[in-house]
Design a protein around this motif. Sequence first.
Motif, PDB file in Angstrom:
ATOM      1  N   ARG A   1       0.833  -1.204   0.000  1.00  0.00           N
ATOM      2  CA  ARG A   1       0.000   0.000   0.000  1.00  0.00           C
ATOM      3  C   ARG A   1       0.868   1.253   0.000  1.00  0.00           C
ATOM      4  NH1 ARG A   1      -2.382  -0.171   4.628  1.00  0.00           N
ATOM      5  NH2 ARG A   1      -3.378  -2.139   4.192  1.00  0.00           N
ATOM      6  N   ALA A   2       1.945   1.251   0.789  1.00  0.00           N
ATOM      7  CA  ALA A   2       2.846   2.412   0.842  1.00  0.00           C
ATOM      8  C   ALA A   2       3.505   2.625  -0.513  1.00  0.00           C
ATOM      9  CB  ALA A   2       3.893   2.209   1.924  1.00  0.00           C
ATOM     10  N   SER A   3       3.899   1.548  -1.154  1.00  0.00           N
ATOM     11  CA  SER A   3       4.523   1.641  -2.475  1.00  0.00           C
ATOM     12  C   SER A   3       3.546   2.223  -3.493  1.00  0.00           C
ATOM     13  CB  SER A   3       4.986   0.253  -2.922  1.00  0.00           C
ATOM     14  OG  SER A   3       5.432   0.281  -4.247  1.00  0.00           O
ATOM     15  N   LEU A   4       2.307   1.776  -3.442  1.00  0.00           N
ATOM     16  CA  LEU A   4       1.282   2.299  -4.363  1.00  0.00           C
ATOM     17  C   LEU A   4       0.998   3.765  -4.086  1.00  0.00           C
ATOM     18  CD1 LEU A   4      -1.251  -0.649  -4.561  1.00  0.00           C
ATOM     19  CD2 LEU A   4       0.209   0.213  -6.394  1.00  0.00           C
ATOM     20  N   ASN A   5       0.954   4.142  -2.815  1.00  0.00           N
ATOM     21  CA  ASN A   5       0.706   5.545  -2.470  1.00  0.00           C
ATOM     22  C   ASN A   5       1.809   6.436  -3.015  1.00  0.00           C
ATOM     23  OD1 ASN A   5      -1.714   5.143  -1.170  1.00  0.00           O
ATOM     24  ND2 ASN A   5      -0.802   4.954   0.845  1.00  0.00           N
ATOM     25  N   ASN A   6       3.049   5.968  -2.928  1.00  0.00           N
ATOM     26  CA  ASN A   6       4.170   6.751  -3.443  1.00  0.00           C
ATOM     27  C   ASN A   6       4.093   6.894  -4.959  1.00  0.00           C
ATOM     28  OD1 ASN A   6       5.254   7.162  -0.923  1.00  0.00           O
ATOM     29  ND2 ASN A   6       6.619   5.408  -1.042  1.00  0.00           N
ATOM     30  N   ARG A   7       3.704   5.842  -5.653  1.00  0.00           N
ATOM     31  CA  ARG A   7       3.606   5.886  -7.112  1.00  0.00           C
ATOM     32  C   ARG A   7       2.439   6.732  -7.575  1.00  0.00           C
ATOM     33  NH1 ARG A   7       3.639  -0.066  -8.584  1.00  0.00           N
ATOM     34  NH2 ARG A   7       5.279  -0.615  -7.174  1.00  0.00           N
ATOM     35  N   LEU A   8       1.356   6.738  -6.824  1.00  0.00           N
ATOM     36  CA  LEU A   8       0.156   7.447  -7.240  1.00  0.00           C
ATOM     37  C   LEU A   8       0.212   8.935  -6.932  1.00  0.00           C
ATOM     38  CD1 LEU A   8      -2.566   4.850  -6.228  1.00  0.00           C
ATOM     39  CD2 LEU A   8      -1.655   5.305  -8.506  1.00  0.00           C
ATOM     40  N   GLN A   9       1.190   9.362  -6.153  1.00  0.00           N
ATOM     41  CA  GLN A   9       1.318  10.784  -5.831  1.00  0.00           C
ATOM     42  C   GLN A   9       2.033  11.469  -6.991  1.00  0.00           C
ATOM     43  OE1 GLN A   9       2.686  11.575  -1.898  1.00  0.00           O
ATOM     44  NE2 GLN A   9       3.329  13.616  -2.415  1.00  0.00           N
ATOM     45  N   LEU A  10       1.252  11.988  -7.923  1.00  0.00           N
ATOM     46  CA  LEU A  10       1.788  12.549  -9.147  1.00  0.00           C
ATOM     47  C   LEU A  10       2.289  13.973  -8.980  1.00  0.00           C
ATOM     48  CD1 LEU A  10      -0.935  11.216 -11.588  1.00  0.00           C
ATOM     49  CD2 LEU A  10       1.287  10.211 -11.072  1.00  0.00           C
ATOM     50  N   LEU A  11       1.679  14.725  -8.089  1.00  0.00           N
ATOM     51  CA  LEU A  11       2.073  16.108  -7.864  1.00  0.00           C
ATOM     52  C   LEU A  11       2.736  16.221  -6.497  1.00  0.00           C
ATOM     53  CD1 LEU A  11      -1.156  17.874  -9.148  1.00  0.00           C
ATOM     54  CD2 LEU A  11       1.009  17.610 -10.359  1.00  0.00           C
ATOM     55  N   PRO A  12       3.824  16.970  -6.401  1.00  0.00           N
ATOM     56  CA  PRO A  12       4.508  17.085  -5.106  1.00  0.00           C
ATOM     57  C   PRO A  12       3.646  17.826  -4.082  1.00  0.00           C
ATOM     58  CG  PRO A  12       5.469  18.569  -6.730  1.00  0.00           C
ATOM     59  CD  PRO A  12       4.452  17.745  -7.454  1.00  0.00           C
ATOM     60  N   MET A  13       3.789  17.425  -2.824  1.00  0.00           N
ATOM     61  CA  MET A  13       3.051  18.050  -1.729  1.00  0.00           C
ATOM     62  C   MET A  13       4.045  18.694  -0.775  1.00  0.00           C
ATOM     63  SD  MET A  13      -0.096  17.055  -2.381  1.00  0.00           S
ATOM     64  CE  MET A  13      -1.329  16.307  -1.384  1.00  0.00           C
ATOM     65  N   ASP A  14       3.611  19.788  -0.121  1.00  0.00           N
ATOM     66  CA  ASP A  14       4.480  20.365   0.895  1.00  0.00           C
ATOM     67  C   ASP A  14       4.183  19.696   2.243  1.00  0.00           C
ATOM     68  OD1 ASP A  14       2.184  21.502   1.953  1.00  0.00           O
ATOM     69  OD2 ASP A  14       2.675  23.529   1.342  1.00  0.00           O
TER      70      ASP A  14
END
Length: 73
Positions: free
Chosen positions: A54-67
């Motif tokens: 799940r963590a790996s998928l969350n990292n891949r699905l985050q297309l735009l950087p967040m602060d």
Amino acid sequence: MTEPDKANALSQTDTSLVRVLEDLIDVLITRGVIQFTDLPEAAQAKLLERRETRASLNNRLQLLPMDSDNDLL
């Protein structure tokens, strides 16, 4: 509803039920009701594998950087 339809409907709920059980286990651990090590080793391994996936998928699905406040940059 036919037997195959019933079986299919039951199967479709399995994924969401697994997520509910994962969340329940996390709540019980967080509240100190159980410890992760109280679970059988096989259950621990499966939970860790799902968390990592799940963590790996969350990292891949985050297309735009967040602060740091989870706002889009």
